[in-house]
Design an enzyme around this catalytic site. Structure first.
Site, short mmCIF file in Angstrom:
data_model
loop_
_atom_site.label_atom_id
_atom_site.label_comp_id
_atom_site.label_asym_id
_atom_site.label_seq_id
_atom_site.Cartn_x
_atom_site.Cartn_y
_atom_site.Cartn_z
N ALA A 470 2.39 -5.48 -10.56
CA ALA A 470 3.14 -5.98 -10.55
C ALA A 470 3.99 -4.91 -9.51
O ALA A 470 3.87 -3.79 -9.19
CB ALA A 470 4.03 -6.21 -11.73
N MET A 471 5.32 -4.88 -8.91
CA MET A 471 6.11 -4.68 -8.62
C MET A 471 8.01 -4.33 -8.94
O MET A 471 8.30 -5.72 -8.99
CB MET A 471 6.18 -4.82 -7.03
CG MET A 471 7.10 -3.80 -5.86
SD MET A 471 6.38 -1.96 -6.41
CE MET A 471 8.62 -1.37 -5.94
N GLU A 472 8.61 -2.90 -9.46
CA GLU A 472 10.36 -3.23 -9.93
C GLU A 472 10.78 -3.97 -8.60
O GLU A 472 12.17 -2.90 -9.62
CB GLU A 472 9.66 -2.32 -11.05
CG GLU A 472 10.19 -0.38 -9.51
CD GLU A 472 8.50 -0.33 -9.39
OE1 GLU A 472 7.50 -0.75 -9.51
OE2 GLU A 472 9.13 1.26 -8.96
N ASN A 473 10.23 -4.26 -7.73
CA ASN A 473 12.03 -4.37 -7.21
C ASN A 473 13.46 -4.44 -7.85
O ASN A 473 13.07 -5.67 -8.87
CB ASN A 473 11.55 -5.94 -5.53
CG ASN A 473 10.32 -5.54 -5.72
OD1 ASN A 473 9.54 -4.74 -4.81
ND2 ASN A 473 9.78 -6.50 -5.60
N HIS A 505 6.82 -2.15 -18.11
CA HIS A 505 6.58 -0.65 -17.53
C HIS A 505 8.04 -1.69 -16.12
O HIS A 505 8.91 -1.16 -16.10
CB HIS A 505 5.35 -1.40 -16.80
CG HIS A 505 5.25 -0.79 -15.79
ND1 HIS A 505 4.29 1.07 -16.08
CD2 HIS A 505 5.40 -0.11 -14.32
CE1 HIS A 505 4.55 1.67 -14.85
NE2 HIS A 505 4.84 0.93 -14.15
N GLU A 506 7.82 -2.14 -16.39
CA GLU A 506 8.57 -3.02 -14.70
C GLU A 506 9.81 -3.03 -14.82
O GLU A 506 10.82 -2.24 -14.15
CB GLU A 506 8.17 -4.55 -14.21
CG GLU A 506 6.89 -4.50 -13.30
CD GLU A 506 6.42 -3.26 -12.47
OE1 GLU A 506 7.02 -2.96 -12.20
OE2 GLU A 506 5.11 -2.75 -12.62
N HIS A 509 11.55 0.55 -15.21
CA HIS A 509 11.39 0.74 -13.85
C HIS A 509 13.21 0.45 -13.93
O HIS A 509 13.42 1.60 -13.11
CB HIS A 509 10.27 0.33 -13.12
CG HIS A 509 9.04 1.25 -12.47
ND1 HIS A 509 9.58 2.70 -12.27
CD2 HIS A 509 8.01 0.18 -12.33
CE1 HIS A 509 8.38 2.80 -11.95
NE2 HIS A 509 7.48 1.99 -12.20
ZN ZN Z 1 5.42 1.59 -12.10
#
Ligand code: ZN
Length: 1089
Positions: A470-473, A505-506, A509
């Site tokens: 995943a990515m925390e954009n 987690h995301e 962030h």
């Molecule tokens: Zn991370």
């Protein structure tokens, strides 16, 4: 992969092709001219310029072209010229940037592309650099014909985003082995390789971006783009330097105007330069810009939706009617925003963003901020501009867009933040869990950090194709489907835990990383380490019954112990420069060691002091950037205020010893004859101490505490004593008498191992056998893990370590069991191809079968998560060790499913074992059934289980066919899944040699598939190697592919060190263990000889 890797052959032939096809010149063409000034490349320019019309730029030029033969001749000329002069130029050429903006690169590993013999590297596997799409014209209607895919698509890295947790999902042993060159690296390889300074000058500061992008998702995948960047001049400069990658610009559209005078005809740009190697666009101005003034740089550009899962990329899925549906989405971290729009692509250069996305009427677009308005596109029927509100100041890597036909569920947090979860329509019901816990987590973190979530909305979207977990954009978190979707019917408890973990987690962030961002990637560990620890706190909040805080030690701490005990590990805090180096640090050390030492810090500071310091830090650096020292400063202030840290001690003093040096200590506790005092020493813990040359200089600030038989209090985790980094030995007094045990490192909160004298070990073992529950669950897991590892490293006898296992018959908790089987895993791997395996197998089977019988084969929905995990572990081992009941049950369940494919009654928790063992025992029918089910399922976690299970067959031809199906991707296996296939085959003892041969035979094809050497593949295929012959083969492979390994070069060094260790281990321990097993009644001998 940087574009700097193209060989000259490609460059020259590209030029020739361009001239023949009469296409516009762009980007690369002008780059070649500008390369004339580059050090090291100076000689190739001699060849290039002859092929290059004067002032080659974006305008159409007639020019002249050279013949292919001529090009080769020039190339030869170049190579010899380069050999003669290249190095001189390389070392003595002046740096184009003033020293004030230089970044010192201390990385010493040689990289492909750094050396003059690049021509010899496998250039044929590398993508070329230019697109073949037509030039942009914002008024042109979208073309719906699909042009030939340009061959300059970006190349994928393996999963780098949120990688550490990806490994947890896979249930593998941990991480990518990312390591620094060891002291054993031959001297010639340790010569510093001078690299260009890839950092942007600091004379300009971007303030605001307006970005307009029209991606032709259902057309020819081109993107029409326009950007305006408002910049503040911090120092007078006549150059504007920013990032650009795989984008075509047209020089005549580049404009520079004073910000307060939009009608201005434009400042004169005398030259447009494209620095291919550093991914820079440089506008050279006639006059320097004035300090303190604001200017706007604008340009049109043409991009391309690549299919490599990074930058602005395309992907597709099949809807329920079997129609292909297209998606355009982004993955920018760490250095790919520059591939979507020209920008100052460094985390420290924050700005606000106003995004416009062009989309067709039956699609939706989302970005970081809420939609402000939608306007029809002039003269393009059915097209609209979605304009989004201007963002808060943020880093480029956090910008995100998605254009899709997805649907969403929505809710609102307690504080009124709008929350939406998106997925394709057919699986949206699987997003209900995310929609339920997402807002809870967001609200909880607002409370935890005591800083409100600053955006009005949070979107989360699950994509069928996403390279990372995943990515925390900011405001638009993008997940792989398996990381956000959860189907109660067909997903396992483990999947639910994973989804919870990734979301926590995301969302963590959004504060740690997004509000306050590291100045540069050197401090990435702080971002990832913090999020990787705080995820447990978030998870514990939404799922208290899961006891996740206990699982931290097995998931994270013990798994990274196994990596950081290698000579070739690396410090958490690491100087990095170019994109390859940046990608490398998204590894187990950053995530798992980072979070482990943060956990240690929380325990020595207390959570209250930590939260106080953290809140002040977030407030101070809000919308800005910071370094680790800034955080240490705020935590120290809070701890001194609260009296939780002595006033003469700072967090920095302690933490520098953990972040700036690699490895960790073993604390040796040797008690006096009466037991009441102990000599405590610290030394660097290494798996193979023999080869160590410099570990004596390593020392740490170590928080010490203990529990004892007379006072078995395992709740106090603050330090009783600090062992300073200047102290190699201290005496701890007031211990109990010698007939009572002591256990150091309460709840294993310290990042170190503990060894004792044999007497204390035996007292602990007695306690475990008599009443193990006196000792904390986490410490039981610690004792097993420490003892087995200390035995493996030769610090403790296997008699003592294996004796600990005898208490497990009474153990009912999951965490100690998991530590125990993790340690057996490596023993089994070492024994798997030896005559002693049968005895070891029987020994472990006798230990596992009672656990198997206690949890039973049958799934029970009312079982706790931990019982379900225990069952999964027991089944997996019992079946693997050939326990007949387990195998029969598995085969029967699978057969039942085959008879009625529409009704799968197998519990999700045991699917992995059942599918794998049934396919292992079966033939092509069982395998093909799995394949058909794989094609049919819409549940992402199910596809993963099936992909892994298909690698379990013992039929060589099925395994071979499976590998062939994964490379390339046009046979039903997605790019993101091909490494799962390869790893599954490599993990199978029958498949490993096959995978190894396949890798070597098809290196070019596999390299091209990923665009670079894939770390996970290299790690999985070398995992079980432990013979001298295998070591030779791996070394030869490393030698042969030195230039292609790139970010994977450390993985290979790591593998070689591990194999070398294992060989040494076999020499000194194998026979001892065989003898010990014999003494326990498990003979390796054939009974009737
Ligand atoms: Zn991370």
């Amino acid at each position: 992969m940087t574009e700097g890797n193209f060989s000259l052959v490609e460059m020259v032939s590209l030029q020739m092709n361009r001239r023949h096809s009469g296409q516009h010149d762009f980007y690369l063409s002008s780059t070649l001219k500008d390369h004339a000034k580059k050090r090291r490349m100076s000689s190739d320019i001699v060849a290039m310029d002859m092929a290059q019309p004067e002032n080659a730029a974006f305008a159409k030029k007639s020019g002249f072209f050279i013949s292919r033969g001529m090009a080769w001749f020039l190339l030869l000329l170049f190579v010899s010229g380069l050999l003669a002069t290249g190095l001189l130029v390389y070392y003595y050429a002046p740096d184009p940037y003033p020293s004030s903006v230089q970044e010192k690169h201390q990385q010493e590993t040689p990289r492909p592309g750094d050396v003059t013999s690049e021509v010899e590297s496998p250039s044929a596997h590398r993508p070329k650099t230019t697109t073949s799409t037509s030039s942009p014209s914002t008024s042109a209607p979208p073309s719906t014909t699909t042009s030939a895919a340009p061959d300059n698509e970006e190349v994928p890295e393996e999963v780098v985003v949120e990688r550490g947790r990806e490994d947890v999902l896979e249930g593998e042993d941990g991480e990518e082995g990312e390591i620094m060159p060891s002291p054993d690296t031959p001297e010639e390889e340790r010569q510093p390789t001078k690299k260009p300074n890839v950092r942007l000058p600091r004379s300009l500061k971007p303030v605001h971006y307006q970005i307009k992008l029209q991606p032709f998702v259902r057309g020819n995948f081109s993107i029409f783009g326009y950007v305006e960047i408002e910049m503040e001049v911090l120092e007078p400069t006549a150059e504007i330097v920013l990032h650009i990658l795989n984008i075509e610009t047209h020089n005549d559209t580049v404009k520079l105007q004073p910000a307060d005078n939009p009608g201005h005809s434009g400042l004169k740009i005398v030259k447009h330069e494209y620095d291919h190697e550093r991914e820079f666009y440089i506008a050279h101005l006639e006059e320097p810009l004035e300090q303190g003034q604001y200017y706007v740089l604008s340009m049109n550009f043409l991009g391309y939706l690549n299919d490599k899962l990074k930058g602005f990329y395309r992907s597709s899925y099949k809807d329920e009617e079997g129609n292909e549906r297209w998606i355009a989405s982004t993955q920018f971290q760490p250095t790919h925003a520059r591939a979507a729009f020209p920008c100052f692509d460094e985390p420290g250069m924050k700005a606000t963003f106003e995004v416009f996305l062009g989309r067709e009427e039956n699609m939706t677009s989302i970005s970081n901020m809420p939609l402000a308005e939608t306007l029809p596109l002039d003269d393009q029927e059915g097209w609209y501009w979605d304009r989004f509100n201007t963002s808060v100041p943020m880093s480029t890597y956090l910008v995100a867009f998605v254009v899709s036909d997805f649907v969403y569920l929505n809710s609102t947090t307690d504080n009124g933040t709008s929350f939406r979860v998106w997925a394709r329509e057919s699986v949206i019901d699987q997003a209900e869990y995310a929609n339920d816990i997402g807002p809870k987590l967001l609200s909880y973190f607002e409370d935890y950090f005591q800083v409100p979530y600053p955006l009005p909305k949070q979107d989360m979207i699950a994509l069928p194709n996403f390279l990372g977990g995943a990515m925390e954009n900011w405001g638009l978190i993008i997940y792989r489907e398996t990381s956000m979707l959860f189907d109660l019917e067909s997903s396992a408890a483990e999947n639910q835990r994973w989804v919870t973990l990734v979301m926590a987690h995301e969302l963590a962030h959004q504060w740690f990383g997004n509000i306050v961002t590291p100045k540069w990637w050197d401090d990435l560990w702080l971002n990832e380490g913090f999020a990787s620890f705080v995820q447990y706190i978030g998870m514990d909040h939404v799922q208290p019954s899961w006891k996740v805080m206990e699982q931290f030690v097995i998931d994270t701490l013990q798994s990274v112990f196994a990596l950081d005990c290698l000579e070739s590990s690396h410090p958490i805090s690491l100087k990095v420069g170019d994109p390859d180096e940046i990608s490398q640090i998204f590894d187990g050390i950053s995530y798992n060691k980072g979070s482990s030492i943060i956990r240690m810090m929380i325990h020595f500071l207390t959570e209250a002091s930590l939260r106080k310091g953290l809140t002040n830090y977030l407030e101070e650096f809000k919308y800005n950037n910071a370094e680790q020292d800034d955080l240490w400063k705020y935590l120290t202030m809070a701890a001194h205020e609260d009296g939780t840290l002595p006033t003469d001690l700072t967090v920095k003093t302690i933490m520098d010893t953990w972040t700036l040096q690699m490895g960790y200590p073993v604390i040796n506790v040797t008690r006096s004859p009466d037991g009441t005092t102990a000599t405590v020493t610290q030394e660097r813990y290494l798996l193979n101490k023999k080869d160590s040359r410099d570990d004596s200089k390593y020392s740490w600030w170590v928080p010490l505490n203990y529990a004892s038989q007379g006072n078995p209090n395992f709740t106090v985790t603050s330090p009783l004593v600090w062992m300073k980094d200047s102290e190699s030995e201290i005496t701890v007094s007031s211990l109990p008498s010698g007939d009572e045990w002591v256990i150091f490192n309460v709840q294993e909160t310290g990042f170190y191992r503990v060894n004792y004298d044999d007497d204390n070990w035996n007292l602990i073992i007695e306690q475990l056998k008599a009443d193990h529950e006196v000792i904390h669950t986490i410490n039981r897991a610690q004792i097993i893990d420490d003892a087995m590892d200390l035995a493996r490293a030769g610090h403790l006898s296997y008699e003592i370590a294996l004796d600990i296992y005898t208490y497990l018959g009474n153990e009912t908790e999951y965490v100690p069991w998991k530590s125990a089987v993790n340690k057996l895993e490596s023993l089994v791997e070492l024994f798997e191809r030896t005559g002693g395996y049968g005895a070891l197998q029987s020994y472990i089977k006798d230990m596992i079968v009672p656990l198997y019988e206690s949890v039973g084969f049958e799934h029970n929905a009312s079982d706790s998560l931990l019982t379900q995990f225990k069952r999964k572990t027991a089944l997996s081992w019992a079946c693997r060790l050939g326990h007949q009941d387990c195998l029969d049950n598995s085969a029967a369940l699978y057969r039942q499913w085959m008879e009625d494919p529409q009704t799968n009654t197998i519990s999700p928790n045991i699917k992995e074992t059942v599918y794998c063992r049934a396919i292992e025992a079966g033939g092509d029918k069982e395998w093909e059934f799995a394949w058909n089910m794989f094609l049919e399922t819409t549940v992402a976690s199910e596809t993963l289980v099936l992909l892994k299970a298909m690698g379990c067959t013992k039929k060589i031809w099925l395994l071979s066919r499976y590998l062939e199906m994964a490379f390339p991707t046009d046979r039903g296996i997605k790019l993101q899944d091909s490494e799962v296939v390869f790893s599954a085959v490599a993990k199978n003892p029958v498949g490993r040699p096959l995978a190894w041969t396949f890798l070597r035979d098809n290196w070019g094809k596999i390299y091209k598939h990923y665009g670079k050497a894939n770390r996970r593949i290299l790690k999985s295929v070398t995992a079980g190697f432990n013979t001298r012959q295998q070591l030779k083969e791996v070394q030869l492979f490393q030698e042969e592919h030195k230039r292609d390994l790139g970010a994977a070069s450390r993985t290979m060094e790591n593998a070689i060190e591990r194999i070398t260790n294992d060989i040494a281990w076999m020499d000194s321990n194998y026979q001892n263990i065989v003898d010990w097993l014999e003494s326990q009644g498990y003979s390796s001998k054939v009974s009737n000889i």
